[in-house]
Design an enzyme around this catalytic site. Structure first.
Site, PDB file in Angstrom:
ATOM      1  N   ASN A  74       0.868  -1.181   0.000  1.00 18.25           N
ATOM      2  CA  ASN A  74       0.000   0.000   0.000  1.00 18.25           C
ATOM      3  C   ASN A  74       0.906   1.233   0.000  1.00 18.25           C
ATOM      4  OD1 ASN A  74      -1.680   2.119   0.482  1.00 18.25           O
ATOM      5  ND2 ASN A  74      -2.581   1.307   2.360  1.00 18.25           N
ATOM      6  N   PRO A  75       0.961   1.955  -1.101  1.00 17.98           N
ATOM      7  CA  PRO A  75       1.908   3.083  -1.172  1.00 17.98           C
ATOM      8  C   PRO A  75       1.427   4.308  -0.407  1.00 17.98           C
ATOM      9  CG  PRO A  75       0.675   2.918  -3.227  1.00 17.98           C
ATOM     10  CD  PRO A  75       0.190   1.791  -2.349  1.00 17.98           C
ATOM     11  N   ALA A  95      -7.917   1.637  -3.209  1.00 13.90           N
ATOM     12  CA  ALA A  95      -8.385   0.853  -2.057  1.00 13.90           C
ATOM     13  C   ALA A  95      -9.106  -0.394  -2.568  1.00 13.90           C
ATOM     14  CB  ALA A  95      -9.314   1.705  -1.205  1.00 13.90           C
ATOM     15  N   ASP A 130      -3.057  -1.867   9.495  1.00  9.94           N
ATOM     16  CA  ASP A 130      -4.125  -2.807   9.834  1.00  9.94           C
ATOM     17  C   ASP A 130      -5.210  -2.836   8.751  1.00  9.94           C
ATOM     18  OD1 ASP A 130      -2.845  -3.413  12.200  1.00  9.94           O
ATOM     19  OD2 ASP A 130      -3.893  -1.876  13.338  1.00  9.94           O
ATOM     20  N   GLY A 164       1.948   1.165   8.407  1.00 10.56           N
ATOM     21  CA  GLY A 164       0.656   1.839   8.554  1.00 10.56           C
ATOM     22  C   GLY A 164       0.683   2.817   9.706  1.00 10.56           C
ATOM     23  N   ARG A 205      -3.696  11.583  13.262  1.00 10.92           N
ATOM     24  CA  ARG A 205      -5.143  11.828  13.237  1.00 10.92           C
ATOM     25  C   ARG A 205      -5.838  11.112  14.384  1.00 10.92           C
ATOM     26  NH1 ARG A 205      -3.935   7.918   9.535  1.00 10.92           N
ATOM     27  NH2 ARG A 205      -5.347   6.148   9.209  1.00 10.92           N
ATOM     28  N   GLU A 255     -11.826  -0.159   9.888  1.00 10.67           N
ATOM     29  CA  GLU A 255     -12.799   0.186   8.846  1.00 10.67           C
ATOM     30  C   GLU A 255     -14.131   0.506   9.512  1.00 10.67           C
ATOM     31  OE1 GLU A 255     -12.173   0.276   5.433  1.00 10.67           O
ATOM     32  OE2 GLU A 255     -10.120   0.008   6.145  1.00 10.67           O
TER      33      GLU A 255
END
Ligand SMILES: CCCCCCCCCCCCC/C=C/[C@@H](O)[C@H](COP(=O)(O)O)NC(C)=O
Ligand SMILES: Nc1ncnc2c1ncn2[C@@H]1O[C@H](COP(=O)(O)OP(=O)(O)O)[C@@H](O)[C@H]1O
Ligand SMILES: [Ca+2]
Length: 552
Positions: free
Chosen positions: A144-145, A179, A204, A246, A317, A514
């Site tokens: 995941n860049p 995504a 995650d 992440g 965040r 999520e």
């Protein structure tokens, strides 16, 4: 040279950095002991003997003159007498344990008296490594860049790819473009048969994509209906490795003990295997998602929804939204019903911790595999009088289900410190409405030695299954969940309630990072459904024994 068949495969006098060593190889250990000029007893010289378990050797290579920078002094001297093509030294790369569960790749170069002996050593070590059987040879890698600090690609290229290459692992690398790219590729396109595992470079959320793809694919291949919570799912055959890149990286932290790309890469290379529970989350007999770490309604749900709008802030965040949601102090009404786990070892408030070779996971894993057939439906449990639904209702600040400790750098002991990775249960934590001050006490205890559950407004239960209904969804009748199940109260009511997913009185579920669309959910734990390239967190005692097994 002396050879002792059965115990030692090889025993030779070799030199390391110009010093003579007695080097031995058995099926399990490579050991090098300094040769003493006289047989004097030296009780306190641990550096005289080093040992590495064969299972933690990364690779062995014959030294070329150009590459022999490490041992330059001794190497050049020996070289001079033998000509360019004569290779007489070999280097063993192995796992070295550092602080805080971090692993590093260390190297030692052994210089041999002749080339034949050198080749013999290299060949013999390679044979032992090949015989291990658990090591992956070909891996499917998803990067995941844009996760975390957007360093996924660089981390993989600079820290991980060179180690895989050294260990002879080949890879097929996919840098995701959007995504759910990884999830959809795994669901349909990936030719999984040719791979020995899947590697996830991200957080995650990215890991969650990978397990969704893999679990779905496995159920389709075995004709299992993933929508029904009553179906026992088929375990996924491929192991998954996590290279942390992440924001929270709690799954990596709780399964490896550190958020460090090199450590994770080494766990993949040595072919570790750690089974893990997965919760399936349903609404009206439809699968919503799977969860392996945290399912959180109220506080953690709100923190996540709020932080999604602040992705540009990166990992910070969560701190921002955490503070904001703490000050907002929203509470939510509803009812939770749960099936307490029976016949298991361990409780959410005991002092045991899930560590490498965890006996609780082993014991409970067996209990649930044996129960597996019987566990087809909650009703069969009822009929046998074996299990009984219990319920809690009222006003809550948070409802969390931690299927593992959820330890991460923000809370090193985790949301549920005694939870287990592979025991077939999840710890259901209910935080009732209380004052801001009390809620702060509860939160702060996640970072201190004090028990975060030892507060009047917090309860915790170790469960196999649970359901949640927000208040507006409930029937007027008392929420007797056993009856509710039989009369299928949840389904029709929720279907008829469009407000169910969007009303202002609802929070949302944080499902492994999520946001879920529905507030009313039905959750079931599937014991050891997936496997990771990890071994759980090692105890410090294991660490000491392994690093220096022959210290006197
Ligand atoms: C005043 C002290 C407050 C300490 C409170 C402790 C809070 C610790 C938060 C732990 C969360 C662990 C569960 C992991 C969840 C991840 O799946 C999720 C998503 O992580 P990702 O962005 O994909 O890395 N992260 C969050 C914060 O919800
Ligand atoms: N190429 C991409 N572009 C945009 N989003 C992506 C991409 N690849 C993966 N994602 C999504 O990014 C989200 C966050 O990923 P993750 O690696 O968990 O980082 P973080 O820990 O910062 O949330 C995941 O939900 C994942 O589905
Ligand atoms: Ca568990």
């Amino acid at each position: 040279m002396e050879k002792r068949p059965g115990r030692l495969l090889l025993l030779s006098d070799l030199s390391v950095r110009n010093t003579a060593y007695e080097v031995s190889l058995s099926r399990s250990l490579l050991t090098w002991k300094k040769r003493l000029p006289s047989p004097v007893y030296h009780p306190f010289k641990p550096s005289m003997c080093r040992s590495v378990t064969v299972s933690e050797i990364i690779c062995v290579r014959e030294e070329e003159e150009e590459n022999s920078s490490r041992d330059e002094g001794s190497w050049r001297k020996i070289r001079e007498g033998h000509g360019r093509d004569c290779r007489q030294a070999f280097t063993v790369s192995y796992v070295e344990r550092g602080r805080n569960h971090r692993w590093r790749c260390a190297e030692v170069t052994f210089v041999c008296p002749d080339a034949v002996l050198c080749q013999r050593w290299v060949q013999c070590i390679r044979e032992q490594l090949a015989a291990l059987g658990c090591r992956p040879k070909h891996l499917l890698v998803y990067i995941n860049p844009v996760g975390g600090k957007k360093r996924g690609k660089r981390i993989y290229e600079q820290k991980v790819a060179p180690l895989f290459a050294r260990a002879g692992i080949t890879t097929h690398v996919i840098v995701t473009e959007y995504a759910n790219h990884a999830r959809d590729h795994l669901r349909t396109d990936a030719e999984l048969k040719q791979f020995d595992g899947v590697v996830c470079v991200g957080g995650d959320g990215m890991f969650s994509e990978i397990i969704h793809g893999l679990i779905w694919r496995t159920q389709m291949d075995s004709a299992v209906n993933p929508n029904s919570p009553e179906e026992a799912l088929q375990a996924c055959p491929l192991r998954i490795g996590i290279i942390p890149a992440g924001s929270t990286d709690c799954i990596c932290f709780a399964t490896v003990g550190a958020n460090d790309p090199v450590t994770s890469a080494l766990h993949i290379i040595v072919g570790d295997s750690q089974p893990m529970d997965v919760c399936s989350v349903h609404h009206n007999n439809t699968l919503l998602r799977y969860s392996v770490s945290l399912l959180g309604y109220g506080f953690f749900g709100d923190v996540l929804s709020d932080s999604e709008r602040k992705r540009w802030m990166g990992p910070a965040r969560y701190d921002f939204s955490g503070l904001k949601m703490f000050l907002t102090h929203h509470y939510y009404e509803g009812a939770v019903a749960y099936l307490p786990a029976k016949g298991i070892m361990g409780t959410p408030r005991d002092k045991t911790r899930c560590r490498t070779g965890c006996v609780v996971c082993e014991h409970n894993g067996k209990v649930f595999t044996e129960k597996g057939e019987k566990y087809k439906s909650a009703e069969s449990f009822d009929a046998e009088g074996e299990e009984e639904w219990q319920s809690v209702r009222g006003k809550f600040l948070a409802i969390n289900a931690a299927s593992m400790s959820c330890a991460c750098p923000r809370t090193p002991k985790g949301l549920s410190p005694a939870a287990h990775l592979a025991d077939g249960t999840t710890d259901l934590i209910v935080v009732r409405k209380c004052s801001r001050f009390n809620f702060l006490r509860h939160l702060i205890r996640h970072t201190s030695k004090d028990d975060q559950f030892d507060l009047g407004f917090v309860e915790v239960h170790r469960v196999n299954r649970f359901r949640f209904l927000p208040r507006q969804c409930q029937s007027d009748s008392d929420l007797n969940l056993r009856d509710a199940h039989k009369r299928q109260i949840f389904g029709p009511l929720c279907r008829d309630h469009p407000a169910c997913s969007c009303g202002p009185h609802y929070s949302s579920w944080n499902c492994d990072g999520e946001v879920l669309k529905h507030a009313a959910i039905d959750v079931r734990v599937h014991c050891q459904l997936i496997k990771l390239f990890a071994r759980g967190i090692e105890e410090t005692t294991v660490f000491e024994e392994v690093t220096n097994p022959c210290a006197i």
